[in-house]
Design a protein around this motif. Sequence first.
Motif, PDB file in Angstrom:
ATOM      1  N   ARG A   1       8.317   0.847  14.235  1.00 46.00           N
ATOM      2  CA  ARG A   1       7.374   1.933  13.929  1.00 46.00           C
ATOM      3  C   ARG A   1       8.113   3.262  13.784  1.00 46.00           C
ATOM      4  O   ARG A   1       7.804   4.055  12.889  1.00 46.00           O
ATOM      5  CB  ARG A   1       6.307   2.028  15.020  1.00 46.00           C
ATOM      6  CG  ARG A   1       5.282   0.899  14.992  1.00 46.00           C
ATOM      7  CD  ARG A   1       4.091   1.213  15.892  1.00 46.00           C
ATOM      8  NE  ARG A   1       4.494   1.283  17.296  1.00 46.00           N
ATOM      9  CZ  ARG A   1       4.503   0.249  18.119  1.00 46.00           C
ATOM     10  NH1 ARG A   1       4.151  -0.942  17.684  1.00 46.00           N
ATOM     11  NH2 ARG A   1       4.858   0.403  19.382  1.00 46.00           N
TER      12      ARG A   1
ATOM     13  N   PRO B   1       3.197  -2.416   5.672  1.00 44.24           N
ATOM     14  CA  PRO B   1       2.336  -1.715   4.705  1.00 44.24           C
ATOM     15  C   PRO B   1       1.744  -2.663   3.660  1.00 44.24           C
ATOM     16  O   PRO B   1       1.363  -2.226   2.569  1.00 44.24           O
ATOM     17  CB  PRO B   1       3.315  -0.753   4.048  1.00 44.24           C
ATOM     18  CG  PRO B   1       4.586  -1.553   3.974  1.00 44.24           C
ATOM     19  CD  PRO B   1       4.566  -2.544   5.132  1.00 44.24           C
TER      20      PRO B   1
ATOM     21  N   ASP C   1       0.868  -1.169   0.000  1.00 44.61           N
ATOM     22  CA  ASP C   1       0.000   0.000   0.000  1.00 44.61           C
ATOM     23  C   ASP C   1       0.910   1.226   0.000  1.00 44.61           C
ATOM     24  O   ASP C   1       1.463   1.594   1.032  1.00 44.61           O
ATOM     25  CB  ASP C   1      -0.885  -0.032   1.246  1.00 44.61           C
ATOM     26  CG  ASP C   1      -1.856   1.135   1.316  1.00 44.61           C
ATOM     27  OD1 ASP C   1      -1.540   2.209   0.789  1.00 44.61           O
ATOM     28  OD2 ASP C   1      -2.919   0.974   1.952  1.00 44.61           O
TER      29      ASP C   1
ATOM     30  N   ALA D   1       3.071   7.336   4.215  1.00 47.56           N
ATOM     31  CA  ALA D   1       2.582   8.000   5.427  1.00 47.56           C
ATOM     32  C   ALA D   1       3.372   7.560   6.655  1.00 47.56           C
ATOM     33  O   ALA D   1       3.683   8.384   7.532  1.00 47.56           O
ATOM     34  CB  ALA D   1       1.097   7.698   5.612  1.00 47.56           C
ATOM     35  N   ARG D   2       3.722   6.290   6.716  1.00 46.44           N
ATOM     36  CA  ARG D   2       4.467   5.796   7.873  1.00 46.44           C
ATOM     37  C   ARG D   2       5.906   6.309   7.866  1.00 46.44           C
ATOM     38  O   ARG D   2       6.469   6.613   8.923  1.00 46.44           O
ATOM     39  CB  ARG D   2       4.419   4.265   7.908  1.00 46.44           C
ATOM     40  CG  ARG D   2       3.035   3.785   8.358  1.00 46.44           C
ATOM     41  CD  ARG D   2       2.904   2.281   8.417  1.00 46.44           C
ATOM     42  NE  ARG D   2       1.664   1.926   9.114  1.00 46.44           N
ATOM     43  CZ  ARG D   2       1.117   0.726   9.118  1.00 46.44           C
ATOM     44  NH1 ARG D   2       1.705  -0.265   8.457  1.00 46.44           N
ATOM     45  NH2 ARG D   2       0.003   0.491   9.787  1.00 46.44           N
TER      46      ARG D   2
ATOM     47  N   ALA E   1       0.457   4.470  -0.388  1.00 49.03           N
ATOM     48  CA  ALA E   1       0.066   5.628   0.421  1.00 49.03           C
ATOM     49  C   ALA E   1       0.380   5.378   1.897  1.00 49.03           C
ATOM     50  O   ALA E   1       0.877   6.270   2.605  1.00 49.03           O
ATOM     51  CB  ALA E   1      -1.417   5.926   0.230  1.00 49.03           C
ATOM     52  N   LEU E   2       0.118   4.168   2.363  1.00 49.95           N
ATOM     53  CA  LEU E   2       0.393   3.832   3.765  1.00 49.95           C
ATOM     54  C   LEU E   2       1.890   3.800   4.031  1.00 49.95           C
ATOM     55  O   LEU E   2       2.356   4.297   5.073  1.00 49.95           O
ATOM     56  CB  LEU E   2      -0.239   2.486   4.114  1.00 49.95           C
ATOM     57  CG  LEU E   2      -0.037   2.007   5.550  1.00 49.95           C
ATOM     58  CD1 LEU E   2      -0.644   2.996   6.541  1.00 49.95           C
ATOM     59  CD2 LEU E   2      -0.636   0.611   5.736  1.00 49.95           C
ATOM     60  N   ALA E   3       2.656   3.205   3.116  1.00 46.69           N
ATOM     61  CA  ALA E   3       4.112   3.150   3.291  1.00 46.69           C
ATOM     62  C   ALA E   3       4.696   4.557   3.381  1.00 46.69           C
ATOM     63  O   ALA E   3       5.534   4.847   4.249  1.00 46.69           O
ATOM     64  CB  ALA E   3       4.750   2.379   2.135  1.00 46.69           C
TER      65      ALA E   3
ATOM     66  N   ARG F   1      -6.641  -6.524   8.940  1.00 41.99           N
ATOM     67  CA  ARG F   1      -7.153  -5.260   9.499  1.00 41.99           C
ATOM     68  C   ARG F   1      -7.736  -5.469  10.894  1.00 41.99           C
ATOM     69  O   ARG F   1      -8.198  -4.514  11.519  1.00 41.99           O
ATOM     70  CB  ARG F   1      -8.240  -4.684   8.604  1.00 41.99           C
ATOM     71  CG  ARG F   1      -7.778  -3.693   7.546  1.00 41.99           C
ATOM     72  CD  ARG F   1      -6.847  -4.266   6.532  1.00 41.99           C
ATOM     73  NE  ARG F   1      -6.698  -3.349   5.387  1.00 41.99           N
ATOM     74  CZ  ARG F   1      -6.012  -3.635   4.306  1.00 41.99           C
ATOM     75  NH1 ARG F   1      -5.405  -4.805   4.194  1.00 41.99           N
ATOM     76  NH2 ARG F   1      -5.925  -2.765   3.316  1.00 41.99           N
TER      77      ARG F   1
ATOM     78  N   ARG G   1       5.589   9.960   8.959  1.00 37.52           N
ATOM     79  CA  ARG G   1       5.325  10.054  10.399  1.00 37.52           C
ATOM     80  C   ARG G   1       6.608   9.815  11.190  1.00 37.52           C
ATOM     81  O   ARG G   1       6.899  10.522  12.168  1.00 37.52           O
ATOM     82  CB  ARG G   1       4.259   9.039  10.799  1.00 37.52           C
ATOM     83  CG  ARG G   1       3.967   9.001  12.302  1.00 37.52           C
ATOM     84  CD  ARG G   1       2.936   7.923  12.637  1.00 37.52           C
ATOM     85  NE  ARG G   1       2.688   7.831  14.071  1.00 37.52           N
ATOM     86  CZ  ARG G   1       3.429   7.131  14.915  1.00 37.52           C
ATOM     87  NH1 ARG G   1       4.485   6.451  14.460  1.00 37.52           N
ATOM     88  NH2 ARG G   1       3.149   7.102  16.207  1.00 37.52           N
TER      89      ARG G   1
END
Length: 296
Positions: free
Chosen positions: A211, A218, A6, A12-13, A8-10, A224, A16
């Motif tokens: 994290r 990701p 994913d 975003a992490r 977008a998730l990769a 989920r 962050r």
Amino acid sequence: METIFDQALAAARRERAFRKQEKGASFLIDLVAKELAERLSVVERNFEDAVELHGGTGAAARMASQTGKITRLRRIETSSMFARPGEDLTVAPLEEVPIEPASVNLVLSPLSLHLVNDIPGALVRIRRSLKPDGLFMAAIPGAGTLAELRDVLLSAEAELTGGASPRVIPFADVRDVGSLLQRAGFALPVVDVETYTVRYDSLFPLMRDIRAMGMANPLVGRSRIPMSQRFFVRAAELYAERYADPDGRIRATFSVIYASGWAPHESQQQPLKPGSAKMRLADALRAPRDDDAGGS
């Protein structure tokens, strides 16, 4: 092309993690940046135009620049938030290589290619971005990375639920990386592996570091369903049982593949033409007779 990550998730992490920059969490990118810089420092040439491709903190760019081998270096990242004051940073997703064909002499890729869905395509685009005799250098987490964590998470989930879902991403094998470099058209490809073992008091500070490095799962196929505290406690117990040293601290493995390849150029060493060898292969591989080996 199969979508494994994913994107977008990769991104975003990673963003962050960069925003928070927790103390000590940059240890792996710092190790990799130092290793890439040391390898670059022994290359007997200078690079006029260089690019760091999705290097996160920019440590690889800074250390590479300190070798004195680079005249100009620009960075590409997923967000402008990664830019240092006054820096002109190009923004592009992890999947993209926004570099004009044959426009740069050096591309550095520290710890980001493992998150790309189309690695063969990315390598081809990187090779095309290089001027003839330009150099590509990458650090890629390889097979064996977080193997202990993968084992205990799968075991704990299977024990408690009767099933298991992917909780640690798949990492490339060193032989596969070498093959991909060749397929992408790189000349003189070289790959090798450095393994770093990091020790923790328990599974929980390890997961905090993962994290904090932006390396949390990701995968598109990730579960989920939130896991219970019981799951993580059991995983921590299994980790201590299987991978603890005599002092009680656990081991975590980070296996990094260092890969390099050159854009083809006529000045590079070429393989011999078929039939031009001075010695037959059969002679070169001939097993020694007993008297050759000192037998009686």
